[in-house]
Design an enzyme around this catalytic site. Structure first.
Site, PDB file in Angstrom:
ATOM      1  N   LYS A 179       0.834  -1.208   0.000  1.00  0.00           N
ATOM      2  CA  LYS A 179       0.000   0.000   0.000  1.00  0.00           C
ATOM      3  C   LYS A 179       0.869   1.258   0.000  1.00  0.00           C
ATOM      4  O   LYS A 179       0.559   2.235  -0.673  1.00  0.00           O
ATOM      5  CB  LYS A 179      -0.966  -0.012   1.179  1.00  0.00           C
ATOM      6  N   LYS A 192      -5.669 -10.106 -15.150  1.00  0.00           N
ATOM      7  CA  LYS A 192      -6.547 -10.447 -14.022  1.00  0.00           C
ATOM      8  C   LYS A 192      -7.690  -9.416 -13.954  1.00  0.00           C
ATOM      9  O   LYS A 192      -7.446  -8.220 -14.065  1.00  0.00           O
ATOM     10  CB  LYS A 192      -5.725 -10.389 -12.723  1.00  0.00           C
ATOM     11  N   LYS A 221     -10.973  -4.133 -10.532  1.00  0.00           N
ATOM     12  CA  LYS A 221     -11.557  -2.804 -10.785  1.00  0.00           C
ATOM     13  C   LYS A 221     -10.465  -1.780 -11.058  1.00  0.00           C
ATOM     14  O   LYS A 221     -10.679  -0.833 -11.794  1.00  0.00           O
ATOM     15  CB  LYS A 221     -12.462  -2.364  -9.633  1.00  0.00           C
TER      16      LYS A 221
END
Ligand code: ADP
Ligand code: TRP
Length: 320
Positions: free
Chosen positions: A110, A189, A192
């Site tokens: 992240k 893959k 979103k």
């Protein structure tokens, strides 16, 4: 056997989520006492728009109920309706070595993606440990990316038990290794973040357009084709019976069939498969009071467990 899993309210449900996460989670309700919650506290580490958070939570609740979550079998709740987890998270944090959290891949990933290194993001696995331990789960089904977090949970439970006496069950992760990665319309893959999804509850016209845009190779209609290499065929395989797959595979190999025909066959299966769920979802949307009631009852069940565990932990640590 007690099974628990959490899902982040993140974006519109796509068929990658459905086959990779949702369907396996729903199958679990047949295997034991299931707890499934919407991880809204966790979502705060990445969602900063309050309205987006509310919509996200509402969408996941509707999606799961529409796709077959049985609230009689599964305690389905919003994480923040069980605030005991935040207190337990604090109790666990005093047995959490910094190094353990510093090693977490998800945290490092992240940061690498540009998220700010705040305390919530860093302590994410401790909150997750509290979710799991507070209902004394035996099994935690998660995707591979979450395995390390379940290992952290086991470590923290063992450390706490060792320091203060046995309070927590040590849970086992159950990794969904058998679930294939669902390809997106571009063959990567489905995700979103890649903009290559097929949404389950999206506009039907839009879904059709996107199916027709699935990337294929440039073999002509007459040419023989290779089903195993084709994105359309892979997606078709998620929904088709063995016999349907064989039939389409033969047409690929024989030549004389264009990719458009395969796309139409896939679209038909897709529409038929999700039609009952779309209808159910539309109906549920008209009955949000029912959805709220399900979440309220689920939280009540989870809270009863949570209070008992938290009390034991507070006593063990010396707060009571
Ligand atoms: P996205 O990649 O769209 O952001 P998430 O990371 O929010 O999806 O994933 C939510 C859940 O859905 C996870 O358990 C993940 O393993 C599963 N999942 C997402 N995309 C796929 C895919 N293409 N194939 C299989 N499972 C997937
Ligand atoms: N971190 C998980 C994810 O991103 C969601 C989650 C939160 C979870 N708490 C959990 C999963 C407890 C399993 C158990 O997918």
């Amino acid at each position: 056997m007690r099974i628990l899993s959490g899902i982040q309210p993140s974006g519109k449900l796509h068929i990658g989520n459905y086959f990779g996460m949702m369907r396996p989670a729903l199958e679990l309700q047949e295997q034991g006492e299931a707890f499934l919650f919407i991880a809204d506290y966790h979502a705060l580490t990445t969602v900063s728009d309050p309205e987006a958070l509310r919509t996200g939570v509402r969408d996941v609740a509707l999606d799961f109920l529409a796709c077959g979550l049985n609230p009689e079998k599964t305690a389905f709740y919003r994480q923040s309706d069980v605030p005991e987890v935040t207190e337990l998270s604090w109790l666990l944090s005093v047995v959490t070595p910094m190094g353990l959290l510093e090693r977490c891949h998800s945290y490092k990933d992240k940061l690498a993606k540009g998220l700010e290194a705040n305390h919530g993001l860093f302590a994410y696995p401790v909150l997750m440990a509290a979710d799991i331990l507070i209902v004394q789960s035996d099994v935690v089904p998660v995707g591979r990316d979450q395995k390390q977090h379940v290992e952290v949970t086991r470590d923290l439970a063992a450390k706490f038990n060792h320091a203060y006496g046995t309070v927590f069950k040590i849970p086992e992760p159950s990794i969904r290794d058998d679930v294939a990665v669902v390809p997106g319309i571009d063959g990567e893959k489905m995700s979103k973040s890649y903009g290559n999804t097929l949404e389950i509850f999206g506009n039907e016209g839009e879904i059709k357009k996107r199916v027709m845009r699935i990337v294929t190779d440039s073999r002509t209609l007459e040419e023989a084709k290779v089903p195993e290499e084709c994105n359309v065929f892979k997606l078709f395989g998620l929904l088709a019976t063995e016999a349907q797959q064989q039939e389409l595979a033969e047409k690929y190999r024989a030549g004389g069939m264009g990719y458009g025909t395969a796309k139409k066959a896939f679209l038909e299966l897709l529409t038929d498969y999700f039609r009952p769920m779309r209808e159910k979802r539309a109906e549920l949307e008209q009955h949000m009071d029912y959805v709220e009631e399900v979440l309220r009852k689920g939280a009540e069940r989870a809270r009863a467990e949570a209070r008992t565990t938290l009390k034991a932990a507070r006593r063990a640590i010396g707060l009571e």
